[in-house]
Motif scaffolding. Sequence first.
Motif, mmCIF file in Angstrom:
data_model
loop_
_atom_site.group_PDB
_atom_site.id
_atom_site.type_symbol
_atom_site.label_atom_id
_atom_site.label_comp_id
_atom_site.label_asym_id
_atom_site.label_seq_id
_atom_site.Cartn_x
_atom_site.Cartn_y
_atom_site.Cartn_z
ATOM 1 N N GLN A 47 11.406 5.492 2.132
ATOM 2 C CA GLN A 47 11.285 6.644 1.941
ATOM 3 C C GLN A 47 12.591 6.738 0.603
ATOM 4 O OE1 GLN A 47 13.716 9.654 4.532
ATOM 5 N NE2 GLN A 47 13.308 7.763 5.785
ATOM 6 N N GLN A 48 13.671 5.782 0.663
ATOM 7 C CA GLN A 48 14.577 5.833 -0.292
ATOM 8 C C GLN A 48 14.133 5.459 -1.646
ATOM 9 O OE1 GLN A 48 17.013 7.650 0.458
ATOM 10 N NE2 GLN A 48 16.840 7.596 2.760
ATOM 11 N N LEU A 49 13.213 4.296 -1.447
ATOM 12 C CA LEU A 49 12.702 3.851 -2.882
ATOM 13 C C LEU A 49 11.810 5.245 -3.474
ATOM 14 C CD1 LEU A 49 11.896 1.728 -4.939
ATOM 15 C CD2 LEU A 49 10.125 0.944 -3.130
ATOM 16 N N ALA A 50 11.124 5.672 -2.652
ATOM 17 C CA ALA A 50 10.234 6.680 -3.252
ATOM 18 C C ALA A 50 10.998 8.080 -3.940
ATOM 19 C CB ALA A 50 9.261 7.443 -2.229
ATOM 20 N N ARG A 51 12.149 8.268 -3.197
ATOM 21 C CA ARG A 51 13.169 9.180 -3.849
ATOM 22 C C ARG A 51 13.547 8.778 -4.976
ATOM 23 N NH1 ARG A 51 14.603 10.081 2.090
ATOM 24 N NH2 ARG A 51 14.161 12.423 2.414
ATOM 25 N N VAL A 52 14.296 7.407 -5.151
ATOM 26 C CA VAL A 52 14.541 7.397 -6.413
ATOM 27 C C VAL A 52 13.595 7.260 -7.589
ATOM 28 C CG1 VAL A 52 15.454 5.071 -7.928
ATOM 29 C CG2 VAL A 52 16.293 5.657 -5.496
ATOM 30 N N SER A 56 0.941 -1.333 -0.138
ATOM 31 C CA SER A 56 -0.073 0.006 -0.265
ATOM 32 C C SER A 56 0.946 1.200 -0.272
ATOM 33 C CB SER A 56 -0.924 -0.073 1.323
ATOM 34 O OG SER A 56 -1.658 -1.253 1.224
ATOM 35 N N ALA A 57 1.767 1.175 0.911
ATOM 36 C CA ALA A 57 2.808 2.459 0.992
ATOM 37 C C ALA A 57 3.595 2.697 -0.033
ATOM 38 C CB ALA A 57 3.409 2.627 2.342
ATOM 39 N N GLY A 58 4.094 1.662 -0.775
ATOM 40 C CA GLY A 58 4.860 1.647 -1.954
ATOM 41 C C GLY A 58 4.556 1.947 -2.981
ATOM 42 N N PHE A 59 3.135 1.674 -3.370
ATOM 43 C CA PHE A 59 2.282 2.297 -4.446
ATOM 44 C C PHE A 59 1.642 3.563 -4.265
ATOM 45 C CE2 PHE A 59 -2.152 1.854 -6.291
ATOM 46 C CZ PHE A 59 -1.689 2.350 -7.517
ATOM 47 N N ASP A 60 1.023 3.640 -3.530
ATOM 48 C CA ASP A 60 -0.198 4.989 -3.429
ATOM 49 C C ASP A 60 0.460 5.891 -3.103
ATOM 50 O OD1 ASP A 60 -2.934 5.305 -3.455
ATOM 51 O OD2 ASP A 60 -2.832 6.156 -1.648
ATOM 52 N N THR A 61 1.559 6.184 -2.250
ATOM 53 C CA THR A 61 2.189 7.408 -1.890
ATOM 54 C C THR A 61 3.104 7.885 -2.953
ATOM 55 O OG1 THR A 61 3.947 6.283 -0.828
ATOM 56 C CG2 THR A 61 2.219 7.029 0.673
ATOM 57 N N THR A 62 3.762 7.096 -3.705
ATOM 58 C CA THR A 62 4.444 7.850 -4.816
ATOM 59 C C THR A 62 3.737 7.983 -6.019
ATOM 60 O OG1 THR A 62 6.379 5.944 -3.715
ATOM 61 C CG2 THR A 62 6.520 6.931 -6.197
ATOM 62 N N ALA A 63 2.656 6.992 -6.198
ATOM 63 C CA ALA A 63 1.834 7.375 -7.378
ATOM 64 C C ALA A 63 1.266 8.779 -7.285
ATOM 65 C CB ALA A 63 0.805 6.281 -7.547
#
Length: 402
Positions: free
Chosen positions: A351-356, A237-244
């Motif tokens: 957070q590092q995944l989102a940044r990348v 959920s966090a890895g998809f929705d926030t970055t999208a």
Amino acid sequence: MSESVHTIATMPTARQAGCPFDPPKEFIEAREHGPISQFTFPDGHQGWIVTGYDLVRSILADPRFSSRREFMKHHPLVDLGDIEVPPAPPGEFLLMDEPQHSRYRKPLVGKFTVRRIRQLTERVEQVTAEQLDAMEKAGPSVDLVTAFAKPIPSIIICELLGVPYEDRGFFQENIDKFLGGEVGDEELMAAYVAVQQYLAELVAAKRANPTDDVLSDLLDTDLTNEELQGIALILLSAGFDTTANMLGLGTFALLQNPDQLAALRSDPEIVDEAVEELLRYLTVGKTFMRTALEDVELGGVTIKAGSAIILSYATANRDPERFPNPHALDLQRQNGGHLAFGHGIHQCLGQQLARVEIRVALPALVNRFPTLRLAVPADEVAIRPETADIFGVKSLPVTWDA
């Protein structure tokens, strides 16, 4: 309580017309009165809303304030009545305190280090290029959310967790339903149950036949299948929705600030500062809650044990005492330290995944399509409601010169 403490009468449920990037005006006005305001929840509970940067940050690092789900008895928008709120399901560590929280988070920390996530950069670049190719083929008019913002983080997080590619659409649809704030309770619960059932089957399949992914790596721990299922739900959920939503809303913000868009195109060296500024400026994870475990003197008031506290990350990230000219988008801003990923033990694990993903995808998009622009007037862009857990755009019609 001091008479000077500001009061917020009702929880804001809309953003200002024509200015969707700013927090609700009630929060901005409250911050002008001070870092903490009194708030009466719909059930009559006397709680607090914190809008000041320093105060939000200190509460996030203070073990006297709990994240435990069973203490979240007061909802800011509806009266829950006498309903008994159960503890968080096994593995869902965002809604737990120590030591339970660390038991689930600690095995994951090594999977999301800066070094390990940066090794994913090449794959993020490849996925981004594939989506931009598909956009160009489908264009010159597309909905950027479905063509670009959702597919990139969805593909990456599914690969990290070992979710088959063909099941990606299932997750996009159902996670949208239970995080988007727009479906009824029955449909929301049906989506949640469907995802839980799928994850239970996925964990069992990994147990029987491990593959090269984060979920399979966790099989060597003492975590049960049910606990792994809860962890997978949080990560997915966090890895998809926030970055999208950061990719969609971030593109919208850049198109509305052409000088900043031009700066990003002309100077690749500012990309890291640009990502941090977009995270601060947009703060898609806008509010979180805590419960006081004991009486605490804070911000000139006494917060009683059992008090519910709403932390406005979005307003804290616009605090003029921390960020000069806070309502301006300035991609070359030097003073970082925003709270878009939280702070303390619950600071965002991914957070590092989102940044990348953001630092790769947004520059690639705006450089691939130099004439990219909105296909509708800005005030017609469909915005997610404030009731959504994560803020963003529902759709973003864009076009460009073929």
